[in-house]
Design a protein around this motif. Structure first.
Motif, PDB file in Angstrom:
ATOM      1  N   VAL A 140      -8.515 -18.660  -1.546  1.00 33.93           N
ATOM      2  CA  VAL A 140      -7.705 -19.288  -2.601  1.00 33.93           C
ATOM      3  C   VAL A 140      -6.722 -18.270  -3.197  1.00 33.93           C
ATOM      4  N   SER A 141      -7.223 -17.047  -3.462  1.00 33.63           N
ATOM      5  CA  SER A 141      -6.393 -16.041  -4.129  1.00 33.63           C
ATOM      6  C   SER A 141      -5.247 -15.541  -3.261  1.00 33.63           C
ATOM      7  N   ILE A 142      -5.423 -15.544  -1.946  1.00 33.42           N
ATOM      8  CA  ILE A 142      -4.367 -15.030  -1.056  1.00 33.42           C
ATOM      9  C   ILE A 142      -3.554 -16.175  -0.454  1.00 33.42           C
ATOM     10  N   ILE A 143      -4.197 -17.020   0.343  1.00 30.57           N
ATOM     11  CA  ILE A 143      -3.471 -18.099   1.019  1.00 30.57           C
ATOM     12  C   ILE A 143      -3.036 -19.174   0.023  1.00 30.57           C
ATOM     13  N   GLY A 144      -3.980 -19.589  -0.861  1.00 30.74           N
ATOM     14  CA  GLY A 144      -3.667 -20.616  -1.856  1.00 30.74           C
ATOM     15  C   GLY A 144      -2.537 -20.199  -2.771  1.00 30.74           C
ATOM     16  N   THR A 145      -2.591 -18.961  -3.262  1.00 24.97           N
ATOM     17  CA  THR A 145      -1.543 -18.454  -4.155  1.00 24.97           C
ATOM     18  C   THR A 145      -0.197 -18.424  -3.457  1.00 24.97           C
ATOM     19  N   TYR A 146      -0.194 -17.976  -2.211  1.00 24.48           N
ATOM     20  CA  TYR A 146       1.062 -17.880  -1.441  1.00 24.48           C
ATOM     21  C   TYR A 146       1.705 -19.258  -1.292  1.00 24.48           C
ATOM     22  N   ILE A 147       0.902 -20.256  -0.928  1.00 23.62           N
ATOM     23  CA  ILE A 147       1.425 -21.616  -0.727  1.00 23.62           C
ATOM     24  C   ILE A 147       1.949 -22.204  -2.038  1.00 23.62           C
ATOM     25  N   ILE A 148       1.159 -22.077  -3.122  1.00 22.54           N
ATOM     26  CA  ILE A 148       1.566 -22.629  -4.425  1.00 22.54           C
ATOM     27  C   ILE A 148       2.845 -21.952  -4.925  1.00 22.54           C
ATOM     28  N   LEU A 239       3.126  -3.134 -10.162  1.00 20.70           N
ATOM     29  CA  LEU A 239       3.377  -4.544  -9.850  1.00 20.70           C
ATOM     30  C   LEU A 239       4.753  -5.000 -10.324  1.00 20.70           C
ATOM     31  N   GLY A 240       5.200  -4.489 -11.460  1.00 20.08           N
ATOM     32  CA  GLY A 240       6.462  -4.956 -12.030  1.00 20.08           C
ATOM     33  C   GLY A 240       7.697  -4.310 -11.440  1.00 20.08           C
ATOM     34  N   ASN A 241       7.548  -3.076 -10.913  1.00 20.66           N
ATOM     35  CA  ASN A 241       8.727  -2.337 -10.438  1.00 20.66           C
ATOM     36  C   ASN A 241       8.627  -1.830  -9.010  1.00 20.66           C
ATOM     37  N   ASP A 242       7.442  -1.414  -8.586  1.00 21.49           N
ATOM     38  CA  ASP A 242       7.320  -0.707  -7.309  1.00 21.49           C
ATOM     39  C   ASP A 242       7.275  -1.610  -6.080  1.00 21.49           C
ATOM     40  N   THR A 274      -7.823 -11.560 -10.511  1.00 16.66           N
ATOM     41  CA  THR A 274      -6.497 -11.703 -11.119  1.00 16.66           C
ATOM     42  C   THR A 274      -5.481 -10.817 -10.415  1.00 16.66           C
ATOM     43  N   SER A 275      -5.894  -9.587 -10.062  1.00 13.69           N
ATOM     44  CA  SER A 275      -4.968  -8.659  -9.397  1.00 13.69           C
ATOM     45  C   SER A 275      -4.555  -9.174  -8.028  1.00 13.69           C
ATOM     46  N   HIS A 276      -5.477  -9.802  -7.278  1.00 10.12           N
ATOM     47  CA  HIS A 276      -5.143 -10.377  -5.980  1.00 10.12           C
ATOM     48  C   HIS A 276      -4.099 -11.477  -6.144  1.00 10.12           C
ATOM     49  N   VAL A 277      -4.389 -12.400  -7.065  1.00 15.98           N
ATOM     50  CA  VAL A 277      -3.508 -13.551  -7.274  1.00 15.98           C
ATOM     51  C   VAL A 277      -2.122 -13.096  -7.722  1.00 15.98           C
ATOM     52  N   LYS A 278      -2.097 -12.175  -8.684  1.00 19.06           N
ATOM     53  CA  LYS A 278      -0.812 -11.725  -9.229  1.00 19.06           C
ATOM     54  C   LYS A 278       0.023 -10.993  -8.184  1.00 19.06           C
ATOM     55  N   THR A 279      -0.612 -10.127  -7.401  1.00 25.00           N
ATOM     56  CA  THR A 279       0.107  -9.374  -6.373  1.00 25.00           C
ATOM     57  C   THR A 279       0.704 -10.302  -5.327  1.00 25.00           C
ATOM     58  N   PHE A 294       6.783  -2.512   1.371  1.00 23.29           N
ATOM     59  CA  PHE A 294       5.568  -2.818   2.126  1.00 23.29           C
ATOM     60  C   PHE A 294       4.599  -1.632   2.166  1.00 23.29           C
ATOM     61  N   GLY A 295       5.107  -0.421   1.919  1.00 26.54           N
ATOM     62  CA  GLY A 295       4.217   0.740   1.842  1.00 26.54           C
ATOM     63  C   GLY A 295       3.280   0.618   0.652  1.00 26.54           C
ATOM     64  N   LYS A 296       3.841   0.209  -0.501  1.00 31.58           N
ATOM     65  CA  LYS A 296       3.034   0.013  -1.705  1.00 31.58           C
ATOM     66  C   LYS A 296       2.095  -1.182  -1.538  1.00 31.58           C
ATOM     67  N   VAL A 297       2.601  -2.258  -0.914  1.00 28.04           N
ATOM     68  CA  VAL A 297       1.767  -3.440  -0.652  1.00 28.04           C
ATOM     69  C   VAL A 297       0.593  -3.068   0.244  1.00 28.04           C
ATOM     70  N   ALA A 298       0.861  -2.234   1.263  1.00 29.04           N
ATOM     71  CA  ALA A 298      -0.206  -1.800   2.179  1.00 29.04           C
ATOM     72  C   ALA A 298      -1.275  -1.010   1.441  1.00 29.04           C
ATOM     73  N   ASP A 299      -0.859  -0.136   0.496  1.00 23.69           N
ATOM     74  CA  ASP A 299      -1.817   0.643  -0.303  1.00 23.69           C
ATOM     75  C   ASP A 299      -2.729  -0.276  -1.108  1.00 23.69           C
ATOM     76  N   ILE A 300      -2.123  -1.324  -1.686  1.00 26.87           N
ATOM     77  CA  ILE A 300      -2.894  -2.279  -2.491  1.00 26.87           C
ATOM     78  C   ILE A 300      -3.896  -3.026  -1.619  1.00 26.87           C
ATOM     79  N   PHE A 301      -3.442  -3.492  -0.453  1.00 27.12           N
ATOM     80  CA  PHE A 301      -4.326  -4.244   0.438  1.00 27.12           C
ATOM     81  C   PHE A 301      -5.456  -3.364   0.989  1.00 27.12           C
ATOM     82  N   LYS A 302      -5.166  -2.089   1.235  1.00 29.02           N
ATOM     83  CA  LYS A 302      -6.219  -1.163   1.680  1.00 29.02           C
ATOM     84  C   LYS A 302      -7.304  -1.038   0.616  1.00 29.02           C
TER      85      LYS A 302
END
Length: 314
Positions: A140-148, A239-242, A274-279, A294-302
């Protein structure tokens, strides 16, 4: 002494969550400069507090979920599991905070409780049903959030004035803060309820009722209020700038989709981050023509991937 130390760690965990997870709610409103950090943090703190209290009155399912994961058959064993889970969550969250990476205290806590059960040879107490809910929450937090978020992007037109968008951002950011309190606040309420009952050598036959634990709800609300109001700037910057260059419309879409997903999950007793959904909502709300870091996104997903094995191991 052991009981007091555990209680202090629980309070510190709630404060840590307010520092590392709650700032997700204000990342967009600060990133677009609709509000300054201190203003946004104070407003967020108030709505976090309201979210905990209001959701606890109407729906206590998230607190019940966390409570039900803890083995209550033995006082010392149960308290040891709580202590271990909290310590692993604090360690992992604060290491991530040093790098400004938003982590999920929800998943850290769940992984820590599971690791504590495994460490005490309580394999039978690890519930497949509860872990299925966690997997559903991830979907829900990843796929659901993306679709919504994509649906909302197509629905919202660009005819709105910039000044109106900024005003709406304050409202939508407050909504995210409210839902963060509703989701994460209840998780810690569930832990403290288990802690109290273990100290009293009491076992609940039925699920815990909010009206019986008013002091716990108030305590969690106050600690989270203080935490949100005093920190989390690194997470906000990440999240707001990077990740990408957000405009007012991106921020609005991200906030509203986050509120929808968190509300759905809270009402259905699904533990979610909340962090998953917001990101994910920030990534999905960004216009095609804008660059995503995508470098910062990759760090978050890791960090998300490592949460489960690391916290279970600790």
């Amino acid at each position: 002494f052991f009981y007091i130390i555990i209680f202090i760690f629980i309070i510190f965990l709630i404060y840590t969550n307010a520092l590392t997870d709650a700032p997700n709610a204000i990342s967009t409103v600060v990133g677009t400069k609709a509000l300054k950090f201190k203003e946004a943090a104070f407003i967020s703190a108030i709505f976090n507090l309201l979210g905990i209290i209001v959701m606890s009155i109407f729906n206590f399912s998230i607190a019940d979920f966390i409570f039900s994961m803890i083995d209550m058959s033995d006082k010392i064993l149960g308290l040891s599991i709580i202590f271990s889970a909290i310590l692993s969550t604090i360690i992992f969250a604060n290491i991530a905070l040093l790098f400004g990476i938003p982590t999920s205290e929800t998943h850290s806590l769940i992984a820590g409780i599971t690791g504590g059960l495994l460490g005490c040879n309580k394999f039978s107490s690890v519930s497949s049903k509860e872990w299925l809910n966690i997997v559903i929450g991830l979907i829900v937090s990843i796929i659901g959030t993306y679709i919504i978020t994509k649906i909302l992007r197509n629905l919202i037109k660009r005819k709105m004035k910039t000044s109106d968008k900024k005003k709406l951002q304050i409202l939508s950011s407050s909504g995210v803060s409210f839902m963060h309190g509703a989701q994460d606040g209840q998780k810690f309420i569930g832990v403290i309820i288990a802690y109290q009952l273990l100290l009293q050598n009491t076992t609940l036959i039925k699920s815990p009722m909010a009206e019986n634990y008013f002091w716990i709800i108030v305590l969690v609300s106050i600690v989270m209020f203080i935490g949100v109001a005093t920190g989390g700037r690194k997470i906000v910057e990440t999240l707001g700038n990077d990740i990408t260059d957000l405009d007012d419309e991106d921020a609005l879409i991200s906030d509203f989709s986050t509120v929808v997903v968190l509300l759905f999950s809270s009402l259905n007793g699904i533990p979610i981050s909340t962090s998953h959904v917001k990101t994910v909502s920030i990534i999905a709300s960004t216009d095609k023509n804008k660059k995503i870091n995508f470098g910062k996104v990759a760090d978050i997903f890791k960090a998300w991937i490592f949460t489960f094995p690391v916290c279970i191991f600790i």
